[in-house]
Scaffold this motif. Structure first.
Motif, PDB file in Angstrom:
ATOM      1  N   MET A 109       0.827  -1.194   0.000  1.00  0.00           N
ATOM      2  CA  MET A 109       0.000   0.000   0.000  1.00  0.00           C
ATOM      3  C   MET A 109       0.875   1.264   0.000  1.00  0.00           C
ATOM      4  N   CYS A 110       0.341   2.282  -0.591  1.00  0.00           N
ATOM      5  CA  CYS A 110       1.052   3.537  -0.704  1.00  0.00           C
ATOM      6  C   CYS A 110       0.712   4.420   0.500  1.00  0.00           C
ATOM      7  N   ARG A 111       1.265   5.597   0.539  1.00  0.00           N
ATOM      8  CA  ARG A 111       0.957   6.622   1.526  1.00  0.00           C
ATOM      9  C   ARG A 111       0.954   7.966   0.823  1.00  0.00           C
ATOM     10  N   TRP A 112       0.139   8.884   1.313  1.00  0.00           N
ATOM     11  CA  TRP A 112       0.154  10.197   0.701  1.00  0.00           C
ATOM     12  C   TRP A 112      -0.217  11.276   1.718  1.00  0.00           C
ATOM     13  N   LEU A 113       0.047  12.516   1.352  1.00  0.00           N
ATOM     14  CA  LEU A 113      -0.461  13.677   2.085  1.00  0.00           C
ATOM     15  C   LEU A 113      -0.877  14.728   1.076  1.00  0.00           C
ATOM     16  N   ALA A 114      -1.685  15.672   1.538  1.00  0.00           N
ATOM     17  CA  ALA A 114      -2.101  16.788   0.691  1.00  0.00           C
ATOM     18  C   ALA A 114      -2.271  18.011   1.583  1.00  0.00           C
ATOM     19  N   TYR A 115      -2.062  19.185   0.996  1.00  0.00           N
ATOM     20  CA  TYR A 115      -2.123  20.441   1.744  1.00  0.00           C
ATOM     21  C   TYR A 115      -2.830  21.479   0.891  1.00  0.00           C
ATOM     22  N   THR A 116      -3.640  22.314   1.545  1.00  0.00           N
ATOM     23  CA  THR A 116      -4.131  23.516   0.874  1.00  0.00           C
ATOM     24  C   THR A 116      -4.251  24.629   1.899  1.00  0.00           C
ATOM     25  N   GLY A 117      -3.933  25.849   1.489  1.00  0.00           N
ATOM     26  CA  GLY A 117      -3.944  26.982   2.404  1.00  0.00           C
ATOM     27  C   GLY A 117      -3.011  28.053   1.883  1.00  0.00           C
ATOM     28  N   ASP A 118      -2.462  28.867   2.778  1.00  0.00           N
ATOM     29  CA  ASP A 118      -1.487  29.854   2.324  1.00  0.00           C
ATOM     30  C   ASP A 118      -0.230  29.133   1.854  1.00  0.00           C
ATOM     31  N   PRO A 119       0.478  29.744   0.909  1.00  0.00           N
ATOM     32  CA  PRO A 119       1.672  29.067   0.386  1.00  0.00           C
ATOM     33  C   PRO A 119       2.694  28.749   1.472  1.00  0.00           C
ATOM     34  N   ILE A 120       3.194  27.532   1.468  1.00  0.00           N
ATOM     35  CA  ILE A 120       4.304  27.136   2.340  1.00  0.00           C
ATOM     36  C   ILE A 120       5.317  26.371   1.503  1.00  0.00           C
ATOM     37  N   TYR A 121       6.530  26.311   2.016  1.00  0.00           N
ATOM     38  CA  TYR A 121       7.525  25.449   1.372  1.00  0.00           C
ATOM     39  C   TYR A 121       7.109  23.996   1.573  1.00  0.00           C
ATOM     40  N   LEU A 122       7.303  23.180   0.550  1.00  0.00           N
ATOM     41  CA  LEU A 122       6.862  21.798   0.608  1.00  0.00           C
ATOM     42  C   LEU A 122       7.589  20.995   1.688  1.00  0.00           C
ATOM     43  N   ASP A 123       8.828  21.375   1.996  1.00  0.00           N
ATOM     44  CA  ASP A 123       9.550  20.580   2.993  1.00  0.00           C
ATOM     45  C   ASP A 123       8.922  20.676   4.376  1.00  0.00           C
ATOM     46  N   THR A 124       8.127  21.703   4.608  1.00  0.00           N
ATOM     47  CA  THR A 124       7.446  21.842   5.898  1.00  0.00           C
ATOM     48  C   THR A 124       6.695  20.555   6.261  1.00  0.00           C
ATOM     49  N   LEU A 125       6.116  19.910   5.261  1.00  0.00           N
ATOM     50  CA  LEU A 125       5.360  18.675   5.531  1.00  0.00           C
ATOM     51  C   LEU A 125       6.012  17.425   4.964  1.00  0.00           C
ATOM     52  N   ILE A 126       6.709  17.560   3.826  1.00  0.00           N
ATOM     53  CA  ILE A 126       7.112  16.352   3.096  1.00  0.00           C
ATOM     54  C   ILE A 126       8.424  15.780   3.579  1.00  0.00           C
ATOM     55  N   THR A 127       9.401  16.631   3.840  1.00  0.00           N
ATOM     56  CA  THR A 127      10.719  16.067   4.147  1.00  0.00           C
ATOM     57  C   THR A 127      11.266  16.415   5.526  1.00  0.00           C
ATOM     58  N   GLN A 128      10.816  17.513   6.141  1.00  0.00           N
ATOM     59  CA  GLN A 128      11.480  17.917   7.375  1.00  0.00           C
ATOM     60  C   GLN A 128      10.953  17.309   8.677  1.00  0.00           C
ATOM     61  N   PRO A 129       9.659  17.116   8.852  1.00  0.00           N
ATOM     62  CA  PRO A 129       9.233  16.632  10.173  1.00  0.00           C
ATOM     63  C   PRO A 129       9.839  15.268  10.517  1.00  0.00           C
ATOM     64  N   ASP A 130       9.974  15.012  11.801  1.00  0.00           N
ATOM     65  CA  ASP A 130      10.548  13.743  12.256  1.00  0.00           C
ATOM     66  C   ASP A 130       9.721  12.562  11.770  1.00  0.00           C
ATOM     67  N   HIS A 131       8.450  12.802  11.563  1.00  0.00           N
ATOM     68  CA  HIS A 131       7.582  11.725  11.091  1.00  0.00           C
ATOM     69  C   HIS A 131       7.004  12.108   9.724  1.00  0.00           C
ATOM     70  N   SER A 132       7.866  12.726   8.893  1.00  0.00           N
ATOM     71  CA  SER A 132       7.433  13.190   7.572  1.00  0.00           C
ATOM     72  C   SER A 132       7.073  12.014   6.679  1.00  0.00           C
ATOM     73  N   LEU A 133       6.424  12.330   5.577  1.00  0.00           N
ATOM     74  CA  LEU A 133       6.078  11.289   4.611  1.00  0.00           C
ATOM     75  C   LEU A 133       7.320  10.535   4.151  1.00  0.00           C
ATOM     76  N   VAL A 134       8.398  11.261   3.958  1.00  0.00           N
ATOM     77  CA  VAL A 134       9.619  10.604   3.495  1.00  0.00           C
ATOM     78  C   VAL A 134      10.177   9.687   4.576  1.00  0.00           C
ATOM     79  N   GLN A 135      10.140  10.111   5.816  1.00  0.00           N
ATOM     80  CA  GLN A 135      10.573   9.226   6.897  1.00  0.00           C
ATOM     81  C   GLN A 135       9.685   7.983   6.955  1.00  0.00           C
ATOM     82  N   GLN A 136       8.388   8.184   6.805  1.00  0.00           N
ATOM     83  CA  GLN A 136       7.476   7.038   6.834  1.00  0.00           C
ATOM     84  C   GLN A 136       7.785   6.041   5.722  1.00  0.00           C
TER      85      GLN A 136
END
Lengths: 276, 276, 276, 276
Positions: free
Chosen positions: B1-28
């Motif tokens: 099975m795959c995993r995904w995330l999605a964001y909408t709102g004011d512009p943010i850098y993608l790493d805020t959610l995708i690569t930087q958090p300790d439990h980011s999608l990439v870490q998962q």
């Protein structure tokens, strides 16, 4: 346009033809100096992937493909230096349609069969749906990529390639022409196939509304001599080499296969029949 | 099975959610310690490719995909650190069907639309032909890979995704279930979609004959706080984050999306409707 | 940490050990359920590339590597199904240091020698310069990647691996420890090597300041039986298989190689000597 | 030989120069018709990888590289269509030394600096050890690949590139020539660099024992007009474009940078100084 070669005869190491000669298929893939077509136009670089397929002691062929240029690939050089086969084929790709991915690289395989192609059909993206509907439903899961070539192979299998190769290719070409002509009376179909079941090597040269792709063969063990450097071992007696592109300096050792011909090769016995 | 995330709102850098958090999608994607499914089974590694899609100043989305694991990819880290978007999605793949190639990686795009999926359909190789026959002929050339997901996206487009997303997905699911049930009464269809046109974010959670895939969302700017390390900037007010997998330690900030729900998100306005 | 296996004996197809068994090296690379270390910690996925090296009729080994996960690679499956070798090794990588690129994948080769490694040295980025200065200048051009493993191989060659493997490895380890201890008294050196010249298979198990990596061997032709499915042919008599990871269910058929041991293997003759 | 371009001025989308023009860098990478060198020899295809580096709102540059041909890469086309930058560079590679891997692709980055190169040094494999010994030990861990270009960049950093670019390059060239001449009095050093810290763009054109690589710049907003197709937006006033290869049909809009010159560019202010 792509380029290919095929060999059948006593087992030889694949590098004898694929990677070592000065004018080897891999050299041709990079060095565009010689890539002129019949009209004198410089052809494009064959850097969109490559593949080899070979028959050894297993009934089904080995296949190795990658979607990167052949010219600096150490895996290809290494494998061709270690793999011996009595029948093999090799292909370098310049895409006209289809993404750059391994599933679009030739040769394609199905059970004990190998297939590679150089050529094109006009309007393939528009025709693809109808062509693929003609593929036998049980073969539909074997579509892995999005090229005309894989579609042609699965159509040929649908029409009985494994039972009667020439008849299957005839029915396939007739069906493809019918679909093409409904779309465009002046549409081009240009096919240069190499096919094998591990026992024989078959080629088709056929074109419609365009000058045909070339095919040349040699049964002369010295056919590669002018391209040889010190490291190339001689080619054994009783073999046949087929190539998709002219090797101009060795004309007398190479026979041109005429257009609209289906060829059957076993060792150095080459039988050419009118196709349609 | 795959995993995904999605964001909408004011512009943010993608790493805020995708690569930087300790439990980011990439870490998962790499760290399988947390990859248990509902039944307590350890799930497979998401190493079969990844992709990001984002909306910035162009109407059509940017897309970046590769068919290698996300966890050590410097391009992904670098791009997520430099790309800002008001709406984006990201996906890590663990293949159930389809080759490892970029054309099989999510999100898929068509004009201004993005689509990504986690889930499965039973017997896809056998059903693929009939499913793809239902794709509008003019969309057939847009089939680049060989996944169920791309097929679902093109079916949804066929049934009017760009005009009425919910209605199109309903018709698509009805059609897919019809085809599935002819093959196997007990066949599974399990869908977790994230879809966007650059203006709104839509999700679908639907399952048939199997426990549904999960979906969670948060409109709480502190939803990533527990996973934050010093480098992560805060998430702005008025946004929504949707993820495909439970983030167990932050339950109170995350809402579960119920099964059989179609969700429409604009900034932090989340509207959930019963789907079928 | 990486994983590897090595085989020497009568020629067998590589897939007998590498890709076909239910608990094959390739299965291990993906399925992290069994990847616990001595301390009960779940180890990381071995998805950062793979390689095989083998000896057939050529004096120098064949090598095939790619920097993608092994688990879905059709080239690897296909090649292992067609290549037969009397001596071979295979490696799946989980990087601790060094980029994801083919030149960092094992096994490394030099002339007729193959080398693969599982383990680590503390502070490699800081120590690399001094370690690589100790490589013989004429071997410096053979540095293609940026791993500790390739550096260890070239150091071993520098100290006479081709003349006296055990003595060369002793000198190499002594030199490396000297450099390591100048940087950090508590620094870790943990080495599990498999090495071959095509005539014999050598292994080293050595650790300093850390529990050693494991090594197990079997000369029992039934050693793979519990992992066999119907397609795996039996392993011939008179061979030896060495693996880097415990195969818990078959303890009685597998011998543990003790730490600080240098092992020399010829067919099923296994000679173990204290290393330092 | 490689090819590159660089831009500084008001922010533009990267595709304006890199992928969209009829004679764009990406077109040049494939279409060898125009790839003649000064001696009229057809140059090799630039299919051995590519890279882009750009400055936006972050102090450190974004970098995207891949080790495949640029000409069909959808990621590159897509990213160049979405990324805007005030200063950027792009490079297509034809390897003379070094493996085909992302760590060998240009531009190289260090902190806020970018560096790309077209050229060569004779005997690099033999000289590499001595050249890399001259790299500051604290920069040695930044060696990721095995090219002369990365070595030159790290040497320039060693000699103070971040403090005084021209002086650092002078010291670097002097040091490199010393090492080269000890090996071969007739050895060639041929350098064409583009370098930036995000504030200014620098180029070096220098050759020793060989005709120099070319460099051309234009501050004319219409410099790309002849290559424009309908989709290319105009280039803004007050910018400078530098390219490594002649654009023959637009001579009057392009200035040749003389050999042995160090150039400093800020917006459309181009200052050229004699280098050595």
């Amino acid at each position: 346009m792509c380029r290919w070669l095929a060999y059948t005869g006593d087992p030889i190491y694949l590098d004898t033809l694929i990677t070592q000669p000065d004018h080897s298929l891999v050299q041709q893939s990079l060095n565009s100096k010689l890539n002129y077509n019949n009209a004198g136009q410089l052809l494009s670089t064959n850097g969109d992937g490559f593949g080899i397929g070979w028959y050894d002691h297993r009934p089904e062929p080995g296949v190795f493909k990658d979607d990167i240029p052949a010219w600096h690939d150490k895996n290809l050089a290494n494998l061709c230096h270690h793999i011996r086969a009595h029948t093999f084929m090799a292909h370098v790709r310049a895409t006209t349609t289809g993404d750059i991915q391994r599933t679009n690289c030739h040769p394609f395989s199905y059970k004990n069969w190998l297939f590679q192609h150089n050529g094109q059909i006009s309007h393939f993206p528009r025709l693809r749906r109808e062509l693929q509907l003609s593929i036998a439903p049980e073969l539909f899961p074997a579509i892995h990529g999005n090229t005309d070539s894989e579609t042609f192979f699965l159509l040929a299998l649908t029409y009985g390639l494994m039972e009667n190769p020439k008849r299957a290719l005839q029915r396939m070409v007739e069906e493809v022409l019918k679909i093409l002509e409904r779309e465009d009376k002046d549409g081009v179909l240009n096919l240069s196939f190499a096919i094998s079941d591990g026992l024989k090597l078959y080629t088709l040269r056929f074109s419609h509304n365009e000058a045909p792709m070339t095919q040349f063969y040699s049964t002369d063990p010295s056919c590669m001599e002018e391209f040889e450097n010190d490291e190339i071992p001689p080619i054994p007696n009783g073999c046949t080499v087929v190539v998709s592109e002219p090797l101009d300096h060795t004309d007398s050792k190479w026979q041109k296969i005429e257009n609209n011909c289906f060829t059957t090769i076993k060792q150095n016995q080459v039988t050419t029949e009118t196709f349609l």
